[in-house]
Motif scaffolding. Structure first.
Motif, PDB file in Angstrom:
ATOM      1  N   THR A 166       0.838  -1.198   0.000  1.00 18.02           N
ATOM      2  CA  THR A 166       0.000   0.000   0.000  1.00 18.02           C
ATOM      3  C   THR A 166       0.874   1.248   0.000  1.00 18.02           C
ATOM      4  OG1 THR A 166      -1.782  -1.122   1.164  1.00 18.02           O
ATOM      5  CG2 THR A 166      -1.759   1.274   1.295  1.00 18.02           C
ATOM      6  N   GLU A 167       0.649   2.132  -0.968  1.00 13.59           N
ATOM      7  CA  GLU A 167       1.356   3.403  -1.142  1.00 13.59           C
ATOM      8  C   GLU A 167       2.866   3.252  -1.326  1.00 13.59           C
ATOM      9  OE1 GLU A 167       0.160   6.126   1.962  1.00 13.59           O
ATOM     10  OE2 GLU A 167      -1.862   6.284   1.148  1.00 13.59           O
ATOM     11  N   LEU A 172       4.767   5.870  -3.532  1.00  9.11           N
ATOM     12  CA  LEU A 172       3.612   6.733  -3.800  1.00  9.11           C
ATOM     13  C   LEU A 172       3.984   8.031  -4.504  1.00  9.11           C
ATOM     14  CD1 LEU A 172       0.523   7.345  -3.242  1.00  9.11           C
ATOM     15  CD2 LEU A 172       1.359   8.628  -1.271  1.00  9.11           C
ATOM     16  N   ARG A 218       7.719   5.607   0.169  1.00  9.27           N
ATOM     17  CA  ARG A 218       6.552   6.466  -0.054  1.00  9.27           C
ATOM     18  C   ARG A 218       6.932   7.900  -0.427  1.00  9.27           C
ATOM     19  NH1 ARG A 218       2.949   9.876   2.800  1.00  9.27           N
ATOM     20  NH2 ARG A 218       0.786   9.578   2.161  1.00  9.27           N
ATOM     21  N   HIS A 238       4.524  -1.938   3.226  1.00  8.68           N
ATOM     22  CA  HIS A 238       3.555  -0.873   3.439  1.00  8.68           C
ATOM     23  C   HIS A 238       4.266   0.493   3.425  1.00  8.68           C
ATOM     24  CE1 HIS A 238      -0.024   1.129   4.966  1.00  8.68           C
ATOM     25  NE2 HIS A 238       0.730   1.705   5.879  1.00  8.68           N
ATOM     26  N   GLN A 239       3.903   1.340   2.520  1.00  6.06           N
ATOM     27  CA  GLN A 239       4.454   2.690   2.338  1.00  6.06           C
ATOM     28  C   GLN A 239       5.971   2.714   2.106  1.00  6.06           C
ATOM     29  OE1 GLN A 239       2.924   4.989   5.679  1.00  6.06           O
ATOM     30  NE2 GLN A 239       1.021   5.391   4.552  1.00  6.06           N
TER      31      GLN A 239
END
Length: 195
Positions: free
Chosen positions: A172-173, A176, A193, A189-190
């Motif tokens: 997730t992200e 990003l 990012r 996760h991130q």
């Protein structure tokens, strides 16, 4: 089999076609083994075969073979691209390239001549135009890329702002905010990012 006003009305020698809906398969004359279900589905097809169009104006302008479109305006603009699969409202709406797969609301909706893209998720790869060989799995994954190639984005908003080539983001992200970095790998996760 034709059910609906003007459905398969141009058929001359096409075989094993099924059309259900107003002007579904309207122009199909010699094409065979096509399925058109919905108002104006597969309307412009004349000689091509092995297409499936389910939804209002799905594959509306199609004249190529072996495509599957399920959803309102799915593969709407396709004229020459073959072996494409679009499932979802406006999935691959502008696509004319070949071998693209998009599943989800407006996934790959801007793809034009891009090819070999796999875009799965709500708005996955929605801005890709000429970019090719991208994989986006997750809602808003690879969201703003237009001409980028060879990217892999797996996870919600992975590579969301990316416009560069050859990046891998899983999570997730992940990556990003990356816009121009190339050959980056971020997993978690991130991860990356703010790179």
């Amino acid at each position: 089999t034709a059910i609906g006003n003007n459905s398969l009305s141009a058929n001359t020698s096409g075989q094993n076609n099924t059309a259900l809906g107003f002007q579904a398969g309207l122009s199909t004359s010699t094409g065979s083994s096509n399925i058109a279900i919905g108002v104006n589905a597969l309307q412009a097809n004349t000689t091509s075969s092995f297409n499936v169009a389910v939804g209002t104006t799905a594959l509306l302008n199609n004249t190529a073979a072996a495509n599957v479109a399920v959803g309102h305006e799915a593969l709407f603009t396709n004229t020459s691209g073959t072996q494409q699969t679009a499932v979802g409202h406006q999935a691959l709406r502008l696509a004319t390239g070949g071998s693209n797969t998009a599943v989800g609301f407006q996934s790959g909706t801007a793809v034009s001549t891009g090819a070999d893209n796999t875009l799965i998720g709500n708005a996955a790869g929605t801005a890709i135009t000429t970019g090719s060989s991208n994989t986006a799995l997750g809602s808003a994954a690879l969201l703003v890329a237009t001409t980028a190639n060879n990217n892999v984005a797996i996870g919600l908003s992975a590579l969301r702002n990316n416009t560069a080539n050859s990046n891998v983001a899983v999570g997730t992200e992940a990556l990003l905010t990356n816009t121009s970095g190339t050959e980056l790998v971020a997993v978690g996760h991130q991860a990356g990012r703010l790179s």
